[in-house]
Scaffold this motif. Sequence first.
Motif, mmCIF file in Angstrom:
data_model
loop_
_atom_site.group_PDB
_atom_site.id
_atom_site.type_symbol
_atom_site.label_atom_id
_atom_site.label_comp_id
_atom_site.label_asym_id
_atom_site.label_seq_id
_atom_site.Cartn_x
_atom_site.Cartn_y
_atom_site.Cartn_z
ATOM 1 N N GLN A 81 0.663 -1.020 0.034
ATOM 2 C CA GLN A 81 0.007 -0.034 0.050
ATOM 3 C C GLN A 81 0.700 1.364 0.031
ATOM 4 O O GLN A 81 0.604 2.156 -0.722
ATOM 5 C CB GLN A 81 -0.822 0.088 1.133
ATOM 6 C CG GLN A 81 -1.908 -0.904 1.211
ATOM 7 C CD GLN A 81 -2.856 -1.278 2.258
ATOM 8 O OE1 GLN A 81 -2.389 -1.115 3.511
ATOM 9 N NE2 GLN A 81 -4.022 -1.799 2.114
ATOM 10 N N SER A 82 2.123 1.305 0.792
ATOM 11 C CA SER A 82 2.883 2.524 0.793
ATOM 12 C C SER A 82 3.566 2.506 -0.509
ATOM 13 O O SER A 82 3.668 3.874 -1.076
ATOM 14 C CB SER A 82 3.877 2.155 1.921
ATOM 15 O OG SER A 82 4.784 3.184 1.876
ATOM 16 N N LEU A 83 3.821 1.425 -1.288
ATOM 17 C CA LEU A 83 4.473 1.552 -2.444
ATOM 18 C C LEU A 83 3.447 1.955 -3.786
ATOM 19 O O LEU A 83 3.828 2.773 -4.444
ATOM 20 C CB LEU A 83 5.289 0.245 -2.868
ATOM 21 C CG LEU A 83 6.204 -0.254 -2.265
ATOM 22 C CD1 LEU A 83 6.751 -1.782 -2.462
ATOM 23 C CD2 LEU A 83 7.581 0.746 -2.613
ATOM 24 N N LEU A 84 2.270 1.744 -3.299
ATOM 25 C CA LEU A 84 1.156 2.179 -4.305
ATOM 26 C C LEU A 84 1.349 3.800 -4.406
ATOM 27 O O LEU A 84 0.999 4.196 -5.208
ATOM 28 C CB LEU A 84 -0.124 1.522 -4.075
ATOM 29 C CG LEU A 84 -0.247 -0.129 -4.615
ATOM 30 C CD1 LEU A 84 -1.606 -0.689 -3.956
ATOM 31 C CD2 LEU A 84 -0.272 0.114 -6.349
ATOM 32 N N THR A 85 1.323 3.849 -2.917
ATOM 33 C CA THR A 85 1.060 5.670 -2.766
ATOM 34 C C THR A 85 2.210 6.275 -3.419
ATOM 35 O O THR A 85 2.245 7.335 -4.320
ATOM 36 C CB THR A 85 1.202 5.811 -1.344
ATOM 37 O OG1 THR A 85 -0.097 5.159 -1.004
ATOM 38 C CG2 THR A 85 0.949 7.401 -1.033
ATOM 39 N N ARG A 86 3.332 5.707 -3.157
ATOM 40 C CA ARG A 86 4.689 6.387 -3.799
ATOM 41 C C ARG A 86 4.717 6.289 -5.243
ATOM 42 O O ARG A 86 5.120 7.202 -6.028
ATOM 43 C CB ARG A 86 5.982 5.612 -3.276
ATOM 44 C CG ARG A 86 6.210 6.116 -1.822
ATOM 45 C CD ARG A 86 7.417 5.296 -1.226
ATOM 46 N NE ARG A 86 8.447 4.834 -1.944
ATOM 47 C CZ ARG A 86 9.442 3.921 -1.751
ATOM 48 N NH1 ARG A 86 9.339 3.630 -0.535
ATOM 49 N NH2 ARG A 86 10.523 3.520 -2.460
ATOM 50 N N ASN A 87 4.099 5.300 -5.836
ATOM 51 C CA ASN A 87 3.812 4.990 -7.346
ATOM 52 C C ASN A 87 3.126 6.272 -8.065
ATOM 53 O O ASN A 87 3.265 6.862 -8.842
ATOM 54 C CB ASN A 87 3.336 3.622 -7.570
ATOM 55 C CG ASN A 87 3.668 3.189 -9.328
ATOM 56 O OD1 ASN A 87 4.672 3.427 -9.553
ATOM 57 N ND2 ASN A 87 2.502 2.929 -9.847
ATOM 58 N N ASP A 88 1.973 6.419 -7.069
ATOM 59 C CA ASP A 88 1.184 7.465 -7.622
ATOM 60 C C ASP A 88 1.816 8.940 -7.532
ATOM 61 O O ASP A 88 1.687 9.764 -8.740
ATOM 62 C CB ASP A 88 -0.136 7.545 -6.682
ATOM 63 C CG ASP A 88 -1.207 6.379 -7.068
ATOM 64 O OD1 ASP A 88 -1.002 5.354 -7.993
ATOM 65 O OD2 ASP A 88 -1.848 6.061 -6.056
ATOM 66 N N ASP A 89 2.626 9.161 -6.597
ATOM 67 C CA ASP A 89 3.424 10.227 -6.586
ATOM 68 C C ASP A 89 4.220 10.351 -7.683
ATOM 69 O O ASP A 89 4.508 11.494 -8.197
ATOM 70 C CB ASP A 89 3.826 10.427 -5.182
ATOM 71 C CG ASP A 89 2.945 10.738 -3.961
ATOM 72 O OD1 ASP A 89 1.883 11.068 -4.258
ATOM 73 O OD2 ASP A 89 3.633 10.388 -2.768
ATOM 74 N N LEU A 90 4.839 9.252 -8.061
ATOM 75 C CA LEU A 90 5.750 9.371 -9.208
ATOM 76 C C LEU A 90 5.226 9.634 -10.294
ATOM 77 O O LEU A 90 5.743 10.378 -11.095
ATOM 78 C CB LEU A 90 6.694 7.843 -9.321
ATOM 79 C CG LEU A 90 7.665 7.725 -8.489
ATOM 80 C CD1 LEU A 90 8.172 6.229 -8.652
ATOM 81 C CD2 LEU A 90 8.857 8.553 -9.034
ATOM 82 N N ILE A 91 3.960 9.093 -10.644
ATOM 83 C CA ILE A 91 3.307 9.348 -11.863
ATOM 84 C C ILE A 91 2.921 10.876 -11.891
ATOM 85 O O ILE A 91 2.950 11.543 -12.830
ATOM 86 C CB ILE A 91 1.874 8.534 -11.892
ATOM 87 C CG1 ILE A 91 2.169 6.902 -12.138
ATOM 88 C CG2 ILE A 91 0.997 9.036 -12.929
ATOM 89 C CD1 ILE A 91 1.080 6.125 -12.175
ATOM 90 N N LYS A 92 2.497 11.477 -10.557
ATOM 91 C CA LYS A 92 2.191 13.022 -10.472
ATOM 92 C C LYS A 92 3.367 13.612 -10.985
ATOM 93 O O LYS A 92 3.315 14.733 -11.698
ATOM 94 C CB LYS A 92 1.646 13.251 -9.276
ATOM 95 C CG LYS A 92 0.138 12.695 -8.982
ATOM 96 C CD LYS A 92 -0.171 13.165 -7.617
ATOM 97 C CE LYS A 92 -1.441 12.599 -7.219
ATOM 98 N NZ LYS A 92 -1.899 12.582 -5.804
ATOM 99 N N ARG A 93 4.617 13.385 -10.422
ATOM 100 C CA ARG A 93 6.022 14.047 -10.884
ATOM 101 C C ARG A 93 6.257 13.877 -12.460
ATOM 102 O O ARG A 93 6.640 15.149 -12.920
ATOM 103 C CB ARG A 93 6.962 13.551 -10.074
ATOM 104 C CG ARG A 93 7.002 14.028 -8.461
ATOM 105 C CD ARG A 93 7.900 13.132 -7.542
ATOM 106 N NE ARG A 93 9.569 13.463 -8.158
ATOM 107 C CZ ARG A 93 10.419 12.902 -7.673
ATOM 108 N NH1 ARG A 93 10.447 11.905 -6.833
ATOM 109 N NH2 ARG A 93 11.652 13.446 -8.394
ATOM 110 N N ILE A 94 5.997 12.639 -12.833
ATOM 111 C CA ILE A 94 6.204 12.706 -14.442
ATOM 112 C C ILE A 94 5.087 13.447 -15.276
ATOM 113 O O ILE A 94 5.729 14.170 -16.182
ATOM 114 C CB ILE A 94 6.055 10.998 -14.694
ATOM 115 C CG1 ILE A 94 7.215 10.219 -14.334
ATOM 116 C CG2 ILE A 94 6.053 10.904 -16.339
ATOM 117 C CD1 ILE A 94 6.877 8.635 -14.029
ATOM 118 N N ASP A 95 3.839 13.368 -14.884
ATOM 119 C CA ASP A 95 2.934 14.378 -15.458
ATOM 120 C C ASP A 95 3.408 15.670 -15.359
ATOM 121 O O ASP A 95 2.841 16.578 -16.410
ATOM 122 C CB ASP A 95 1.575 13.951 -14.987
ATOM 123 C CG ASP A 95 1.157 12.373 -15.337
ATOM 124 O OD1 ASP A 95 1.701 11.981 -16.145
ATOM 125 O OD2 ASP A 95 0.108 11.990 -14.838
ATOM 126 N N ALA A 96 3.804 16.264 -14.154
ATOM 127 C CA ALA A 96 4.043 17.491 -14.054
ATOM 128 C C ALA A 96 5.352 17.901 -14.989
ATOM 129 O O ALA A 96 5.580 19.286 -15.215
ATOM 130 C CB ALA A 96 4.469 17.904 -12.485
#
Length: 187
Positions: free
Chosen positions: A171-186
């Motif tokens: 669950q923690s890694l899924l949250t970090r993964n979502d944050d990475l996707i947001k950083r990539i999109d930005a």
Amino acid sequence: MSFQVQVSHGSDRHAVEVQSADSVVADLKTTLLTLTQIPIDSQKLIFKGKTLQDDYKTVSELGIKQGSRLMVLGRKSAVADDPSSKEVEKFSCAVDGIARKMEGIREEVTGIEKGFLQTELIADACRGLHKRCLACGELLMQNLEKLDSMIIPPTETLIRGRKKSTVVRIQSLLTRNDDLIKRIDAI
């Protein structure tokens, strides 16, 4: 002359026949193996509040006699040998591999954010990183679903704890993964 002792294991009570006063603790443990299914090396026998550590002392030397009460502690099988434990460990190792992939993606994103990549290559790199993040997220979800479908008996608290910690890590890694996707999109 043989006599009986009472041995408790959890909520189970066993009347165990001791062949003679010259029988050793190891003989008693062998008998308990067949009754409790606890491997001899995992058994811990307690008599009068003390652990019987010397397997070659006779029961008479220890004061065990007709009607004595003993307690045996131990697991029916070693946790490492339990199929559920091995399955949870397999998932944990898979999650470790996904976490390493995500760390590599994070480093690449950080490098792009710091300007270490030529401007004309950023769009292609971000598409590739985005795909890799989605793949990591999918793998994490698959592992989470498989872990969730595992049925572990309530008595196996250690294995259940390992399963829970692996679920929390996913669950923690899924949250970090979502944050990475947001950083990539930005970018």
